[in-house]
Design an enzyme around this catalytic site. Structure first.
Site: not given
Lengths: 265, 265, 265, 265
Positions: A13, A100, A125, A155-156, A159
């Site tokens: 993604k 990662t 990073a 958050h949505h 989560k």
């Protein structure tokens, strides 16, 4: 000068977004994709990408380097082989930009040493969202002057963990500069448990979960007669692309390993 | 060590707040007040202050210094005599903390030279609200990464000028680091004049005026898929006191003239 | 009872979302799609939809009705043929739910009459976002008690018009109940043109445009010592689907034409 | 017609504000003050008020009525004698506007009956802040369409109870219309206790406490792709005066007892 970029993880993604971002960037050229298995000869051959994306796909890194001579390898895969690949890139004089986590301290030290010996940059990073990094950095700065702080992260509702990783990271960064302080009135009482949120070294963190939300956080600092608020809203994956572009440009101009964008922003 | 403080302008709105703040501060002692006219022998004698404020009032500065030996002179008067008084304070080895504007460049240079010769600090701060200064500082920092920015400042509806001074100052600070950019779509049209706000070098500034508001500002930065917002709310005059306290402590540890708290925060 | 739904405009952006929404809804069945040209026999045959969407496509409405007997026709096409199609639906005893504008007053009157004669419902909704409609409704209510109001609407920087349609609609709805009032101080001055925004019958509207934003609006009401804010954030097209579902259910229980969801919410 | 107003509790914090508000209002006349003890002959004689407030003070209500013939008695005292005084006012055909709680159900019923018999209005309002009442009312309305809701209430850090009374009242009003729903993901986990706030019938309430804050609340509703937020900021005691004025005018035009401004707003 155009920066020649190779990418690992193009089909993920984040990777797909990065492919579009690099191709659209006038100062960059996407010269190759690295994949762990045979999926096609070019990105154009894959369903995920438009027909005009004539970028060759390699499964062998030395071959990729020999043919396309990239300046930078952007690695947006999962943690499994990332250490080996980053090392290999450095040894081939290709600057890694890695998005990662999952490196051990020993691995980071070794990569640090190779970057130093080769005198080329390497950026790792865990978080590419420049806005989120600025928010944390500003929060840490502000805490020196305003010891009273609360964090509201939103958050949505899919989560699972509360508080969010960014919420905890922010609190940790603040606690590095803040004199420990138990906030609120010493005699305050919760008539309903949990109302005052999670207590992190005297700071309070509140986690809101609602459908419609994506990833948002505000850090509130209160002083006599005033309030300072730092807020970040991340609405889609595009929010990471600014950090990817920034890192590709930055890695060309440094000659050491940098862990965490907060150290160069 | 307790810092001995004298104050000029104790009877003004800011001054009254400062008197309370200094008296309550455990690390400070209010040793004297300086007034331009005879109003009473002590603050306690005035209607504005409680009976226990036994702080002597002087109209003659050398006398004040001889009797009470202040470390710092906090000056919250209007601009008229402030240059002369600041110079006099420095020459008497009293460190000035001045909360007003109205100095000419020549005057600042001269004061700078005296502070240097005397090796004592002097702080001149047009704005003591630490929160507002942090907001402007963070905004300037963020603009390096997010060139798209709009400012919304909100004040009570008795305010005459729009945009506010802080709004314009913020835009100026941002424009020092931002590559000039005309924001919004090149073909955008206002169907009602003024909808897009004031245009300051391509940035847009919006001024909201409503009863109930005090003094608020938010700076919004937009990037792909993300938004970073820095907001300051000033709810009463108390918001300036943090900066007064901070400056009194800071001026003891510097030996030069500092203009603007943004340079030491 | 399961509601049988047919859809016109399935291949448009809104239409595709609606197809997914109706198919996932347990109380509804998507029985047919209406298209103006031959594109395939079923939605499953089209690239836009998954293989399991075995919904027949018709180009002839009477045939569609005869074969699939829908209760409701959801129409998400453009304004061109929508009047004729809505009339046809009513005459076939199929309840229309129409998400477009572009009807003349005469057409609305005629449709109203047919709905009345047939004793079936018909909903025409220029805006399906329930949250946005509630925001406007609440704003109109609040304006009765708080005559001082400013609107800040914020959109992505590709938007061409300012203020937004919703911003203007909100101001119009407020002006229906508010005594006309020129807000702000009578002597206020703009040192930079446009700072105070657009003036709509004395109310001020501010249009913010930034990348990263989607579609947001806040309505601020100020009174002595207090502020009331009503805010709506629309983050993606999904925000319209609540209104589509609501309308499909509602149209089954009314027997007249309703123009605008604000009249049934 | 000018409304003649008497006030009980003029020397309290709310009372003093109300005195100023009524005196400034062109449609009202403050004809008398009622006090439980001898404090002076007029408000002008008291330290708390300006010399021109020539409003007579009474300790005996029938005498007050006989001399000054008030239309309305505004009662801003504490709960102790308020029931007796309200009853007495009604029996003297003076309309009560009462800003306190502490009535038993029996007392309310009795007052209700007297108001009915006398055919005059009586307003008892535990909360005079119109903005706060609108917030709760709108929240209740919105909950019909958006069952997912969280409340964030924010107050100064001297507040002892969490959540605030308004926070709980809002949740109660929402739960009257909302189908009970346990929000958030069924498997969500708090890694730090309290992060998800207080759970009130499945809704979550978060209490922020910081210096600088006064009294603020936001109610957030989340739906697919959208967010609706209703926010109230109370910055000082003045926020109650709108409700006092509104009630004085309203009580003249009703002939029954009203408990809670939410029933007439």
């Amino acid at each position: 000068m155009t920066i020649k970029v190779a990418i690992a993880g193009a089909r993920g993604k984040m990777g797909m977004e990065a492919v579009h971002t690099i191709i659209k960037n006038e100062g960059m050229e996407l010269v190759a994709a690295l994949d762990y298995k045979e999926v096609g000869t070019t990105l154009a051959a894959l369903d995920e990408f438009p027909k005009q994306y004539e970028v060759p796909i390699y499964t062998n890194f030395p071959e990729l380097v020999r043919d396309t001579k990239p300046d930078v390898l952007v690695d947006l895969t999962n943690p499994h082989f990332v250490y080996e690949r980053t090392k290999q890139a450095l040894l081939h004089n290709v600057r890694p930009v890695v998005g990662t986590t999952g490196f051990t301290d020993e691995q980071l030290e070794e990569l640090q040493q190779i970057a130093k010996d080769k005198e080329i940059g390497c950026i790792i990073a865990p978080n590419f969202a420049i806005g989120a990094i600025l928010m944390m950095k500003f929060a840490k700065d502000a805490a020196k002057y305003f010891p009273d702080v609360e964090i509201i992260e939103m958050h949505h509702d899919q989560k699972l963990d509360a508080p969010s990783g960014t919420g905890i990271k922010t609190a940790q960064m603040i606690s590095e500069v803040r004199n420990s302080k138990e906030q609120g009135h010493p005699d305050e009482k919760e008539t309903h448990n949990g109302a005052r949120g999670a207590n992190f070294e005297g700071m309070h963190i509140h986690s809101v979960r609602l459908p419609g939300l994506v990833a948002h956080q505000q850090v509130l600092f209160g002083g006599t007669g005033e309030l300072l608020t730092i807020r970040h809203d991340s609405l889609n994956r595009g929010s990471f692309m600014g950090g990817v572009t920034f890192s590709i440009e930055k890695v060309m101009n440094c000659n050491t390993l940098i862990y965490g964008l907060e150290n160069i922003i």
